[in-house]
Design a protein around this motif. Structure first.
Motif: not given
Length: 149
Positions: A38, A66, A69, A71, A75, A79, A84, A88
């Motif tokens: 992403k 990260m 953050l 989960m 989603r 993914r 993350h 990303l």
């Protein structure tokens, strides 16, 4: 060019880069991705007289953050259960500067869309003439800006 539906048509374009191999740019489940990573998230607001598309591109971020953050429970399927840090990608990994990225995106999209580059003042004129101005837009739009509490 326009599309009469809001479905993801699976358009994949190849962005010209700064001399290095760039994975294919794609729209997957409302995310902009390079390959399976992403690089931008989107939000849309569609109302009777207008449509607003907003994208947050991930130019750079502190990778150490990260870990904070969680989960998300909802989603995208692509993914999976990747954290993350594995999901990303930073755009600055592929482009020397932001202008190079936006120039590449502009050139790549020209083959599929009629693109007209305008100054912000011209865009605001369109908003004022066709949508009744930003105040009117915010009144009919479900998106709200909330001050910190």
């Amino acid at each position: 060019k326009s599309c009469s539906t809001t479905e993801n048509l699976g358009k994949v374009i190849q962005l010209p880069g700064s001399g290095q191999e760039i994975p294919k740019f794609d729209l997957r489940e409302n995310d902009y991705v390079f390959g399976d990573l992403k690089m931008g998230g989107n939000a849309q607001s569609i109302v009777k007289n207008g449509w607003l598309h907003h994208t947050s591109f991930l130019w750079d971020y502190d990778s150490d953050n990260m870990q904070y953050l969680t989960m998300p429970s909802k989603r995208p399927a692509y993914r999976g259960d990747r954290p993350h840090a594995e999901f990303l990608v930073k755009l600055n990994r592929y482009f020397d500067n932001k202008n190079d990225f936006f120039t590449s995106l502009h050139h790549a999209c020209q083959s599929s869309f009629d693109i007209e580059k305008v100054q912000l003042t011209k865009a605001m004129e369109v908003i004022n003439e066709l949508l009744g101005g930003m105040d009117a837009w915010w009144q009919i739009n479900r998106t709200r800006i909330v001050d910190d509490i």
